[in-house]
Design a protein around this motif. Structure first.
Motif, PDB file in Angstrom:
ATOM      1  N   ALA A  55      43.676  62.997  51.505  1.00  0.00           N
ATOM      2  CA  ALA A  55      43.860  64.224  50.557  1.00  0.00           C
ATOM      3  C   ALA A  55      42.568  64.949  50.765  1.00  0.00           C
ATOM      4  O   ALA A  55      42.256  65.979  49.989  1.00  0.00           O
ATOM      5  CB  ALA A  55      44.447  63.695  49.104  1.00  0.00           C
ATOM      6  N   TRP A  56      41.450  64.630  51.654  1.00  0.00           N
ATOM      7  CA  TRP A  56      40.185  64.956  51.610  1.00  0.00           C
ATOM      8  C   TRP A  56      40.077  66.565  51.771  1.00  0.00           C
ATOM      9  O   TRP A  56      39.531  67.369  51.109  1.00  0.00           O
ATOM     10  CB  TRP A  56      39.521  64.353  52.725  1.00  0.00           C
ATOM     11  CG  TRP A  56      38.028  64.649  52.653  1.00  0.00           C
ATOM     12  CD1 TRP A  56      37.341  65.945  52.937  1.00  0.00           C
ATOM     13  CD2 TRP A  56      36.847  63.922  52.261  1.00  0.00           C
ATOM     14  NE1 TRP A  56      36.129  65.805  53.153  1.00  0.00           N
ATOM     15  CE2 TRP A  56      35.858  64.493  52.458  1.00  0.00           C
ATOM     16  CE3 TRP A  56      36.828  62.788  51.757  1.00  0.00           C
ATOM     17  CZ2 TRP A  56      34.495  64.168  52.384  1.00  0.00           C
ATOM     18  CZ3 TRP A  56      35.636  62.247  51.385  1.00  0.00           C
ATOM     19  CH2 TRP A  56      34.211  62.893  51.421  1.00  0.00           C
ATOM     20  N   ASN A  57      41.059  67.187  52.669  1.00  0.00           N
ATOM     21  CA  ASN A  57      40.981  68.384  52.917  1.00  0.00           C
ATOM     22  C   ASN A  57      41.821  69.265  51.826  1.00  0.00           C
ATOM     23  O   ASN A  57      42.137  70.434  52.205  1.00  0.00           O
ATOM     24  CB  ASN A  57      41.313  68.576  54.330  1.00  0.00           C
ATOM     25  CG  ASN A  57      40.296  68.123  55.217  1.00  0.00           C
ATOM     26  OD1 ASN A  57      39.203  68.136  55.157  1.00  0.00           O
ATOM     27  ND2 ASN A  57      40.756  67.560  56.569  1.00  0.00           N
ATOM     28  N   ALA A  58      42.745  68.598  51.020  1.00  0.00           N
ATOM     29  CA  ALA A  58      43.367  69.341  50.095  1.00  0.00           C
ATOM     30  C   ALA A  58      42.490  70.250  49.066  1.00  0.00           C
ATOM     31  O   ALA A  58      43.059  71.349  48.720  1.00  0.00           O
ATOM     32  CB  ALA A  58      44.322  68.329  49.217  1.00  0.00           C
ATOM     33  N   ASP A  59      41.412  69.740  48.990  1.00  0.00           N
ATOM     34  CA  ASP A  59      40.331  70.620  48.368  1.00  0.00           C
ATOM     35  C   ASP A  59      39.873  71.548  49.226  1.00  0.00           C
ATOM     36  O   ASP A  59      38.828  71.010  50.003  1.00  0.00           O
ATOM     37  CB  ASP A  59      39.444  69.797  47.363  1.00  0.00           C
ATOM     38  CG  ASP A  59      38.540  70.633  46.712  1.00  0.00           C
ATOM     39  OD1 ASP A  59      38.238  71.545  47.057  1.00  0.00           O
ATOM     40  OD2 ASP A  59      37.846  69.894  45.607  1.00  0.00           O
ATOM     41  N   ALA A  60      40.055  73.011  49.169  1.00  0.00           N
ATOM     42  CA  ALA A  60      39.308  73.654  50.230  1.00  0.00           C
ATOM     43  C   ALA A  60      37.866  73.711  50.195  1.00  0.00           C
ATOM     44  O   ALA A  60      37.215  73.905  51.324  1.00  0.00           O
ATOM     45  CB  ALA A  60      40.302  75.359  49.975  1.00  0.00           C
TER      46      ALA A  60
END
Length: 476
Positions: free
Chosen positions: A376-381
């Protein structure tokens, strides 16, 4: 319908737009901050290449180059002189052999390791000056980064090794500039380079990785030489249904990324990350987090029971060796890198040795380190943008304390640049492996005035002085 004045012409093929820009670039067009970064790239790359020339991959590349390529005036850092293709091949391998060279997030490309050796060979062969060298480096770097940005970082995540993939474009642009090709011929060079380019991330941790960078440099230079002799190539090789965008980038191609060539400089934005440690950049944020925590809490390695590193998927995909057996594998091991910081306070070229790898104390520390990829690291732009290779590190002490530190960007990245003194120390430390401390000091001084140099062969002669040893052995 009439196109409004100033509207970019996206009907012109991508490689022709790149070729026209490369051919038209003049030193006067390059802003001072861009020139300063380009000079820094040249200096840093020469330093790490001098250290890498004595590595296994560096020696192998130089030996094969001497057997394969025609003699000529271009110096090899490992000794001898060849034509521009041979010198570009051998010196690019040396530049990337230790994985200590710079990086850009425009395509996840180790741009300078390919572009700088190609520029040194091509500009020297063309009788250019230091100013010409800098101009050709800017041309090659901006060309490869712009095209990489146009197809997006998905190429890297799919498994392509983008340094080999786009480096050949940079090398072709460099040589086209150095040889004075017009826009059409420069486009032919870039098109031919693209038609034969490639590289797989499956090679990470082995000598194949720097040799693919070497191959990219030589192929790009050869493409420019062929174009100079009249080779013509269809300029639509990016957009063609059988071309680069569809076959390599899954039809991802944004021609608008090329509109800003010469306006928005990738050497400044996203910029260049200069490594403080001679291992894959993916490990650096975790190393810095552990190093800082230990310093702040005055912890020793013996005080730490466990280290847990939560990282983005790309970091875990790059750092695949949890128990490295060779120096090459250690460069792609978060476990080794963090353990080295715990035990030695840092990680230097001297630590990438058989002695360090065989140390039972280090092996025990490696067993205390865990890495977890966060899907989920890249879920936060914002986090994906600000911490593409960041790390969240939790240290558990033997006393039962848990301390967590988030490090979005490592030292040496654009967000946390090295000081001028740190840059100089890195260069001199690396170059001293090949030419000794006095030689490194003299070469660094000469490089600071690169644009005043009218005799490049004289400058490059300073890079090929006394014996080069294998950096896998600790210097005496």
């Amino acid at each position: 319908m009439t196109t409004p004045p100033g509207t970019p012409d996206h009907s012109t093929p991508a490689v022709r737009r790149i070729g026209d820009w490369v051919a038209g670039l003049r030193r006067a067009d390059i802003p001072k901050p861009v020139a300063e970064v380009a000079l820094s790239c040249i200096v840093d790359t020469l330093g790490v290449a001098l250290a890498g020339a004595g590595s296994e991959a560096g020696v192998l590349a130089a030996d094969v180059a001497r057997d394969t390529y025609a003699p000529g005036p271009a110096p090899l850092l490992a000794g001898g002189r060849l034509g521009m293709e041979g010198a570009a091949f051998a010196n690019a391998a040396a530049a990337h052999a230790l994985d200590f060279d710079d990086n850009s997030y425009a395509g996840f490309v180790h741009g300078s390791a390919v572009v700088v050796p190609a520029a040194l060979a091509a500009t020297g062969m063309a009788g250019g000056t230091g100013s010409d060298l800098l101009t050709s480096v800017v041309a090659g770097a901006e060309a490869q980064y712009a095209l990489a940005e146009a197809v997006g970082n998905g190429v890297y995540h799919a498994g392509w090794w983008t340094t080999a993939l786009f480096g050949t474009v940079g090398a072709a642009a460099v040589a086209a500039k150095a040889l004075g090709l017009d826009g059409r011929s420069a486009a032919d060079a870039v098109a031919f380079a693209l038609c034969g380019t490639g590289g797989l991330r499956a090679c990470f941790g082995t000598g194949a990785k720097p040799l693919l960078a070497a191959q990219a440099a030589a192929n790009g230079v050869r493409a420019a030489r062929l174009a100079a002799r009249g080779l013509t190539v269809p300029h639509g090789v990016v957009e063609d249904p059988r071309g680069f965008a569809r076959l390599v980038a899954e039809n991802r191609f944004d021609p608008a990324a090329l509109d800003s060539l010469g306006g928005r400089w990738r050497l400044l934005d996203p910029g260049i990350d200069t490594k403080l440690y001679p291992v894959c950049l993916s490990a650096h944020a975790a190393m810095d987090a552990v190093r800082d925590l230990m310093a702040e809490r005055r912890l020793t390695a013996g005080d730490i029971a466990a280290v847990h590193c939560r990282v983005p998927p790309v970091v875990a995909a790059n750092l695949t060796y949890d128990r490295p057996a060779t120096a090459g594998e250690a460069r792609f091991s978060l476990h080794f890198a963090v353990a080295c910081v715990m035990l030695h306070g840092t990680l230097t070229l001297e630590h990438l040795s058989r002695t360090t790898l065989a140390d039972p104390v280090l092996a025990a520390l490696i067993g205390r380190i865990a890495m977890e990829a966060d899907p989920a690291w890249n879920a936060d732009a914002d986090r994906a943008r600000l911490a593409p290779e960041g790390a969240e590190v939790t240290v558990e002490t033997v006393a039962g304390e848990r301390i967590t530190r988030f490090c979005p960007s490592a030292r040496g990245t654009v967000a946390r640049p090295l000081s001028a003194a740190e840059h100089a120390a890195k260069f001199k430390g690396c170059a001293a492996h090949a030419i000794g401390p006095a030689g490194a000091e003299n070469l660094h001084l000469r490089l600071q005035g690169l644009e005043l140099e009218t005799d490049l062969p004289s400058l490059l002669h300073l890079c090929t002085m006394p014996a080069i040893h294998d950096p896998d052995e600790k210097p005496s």
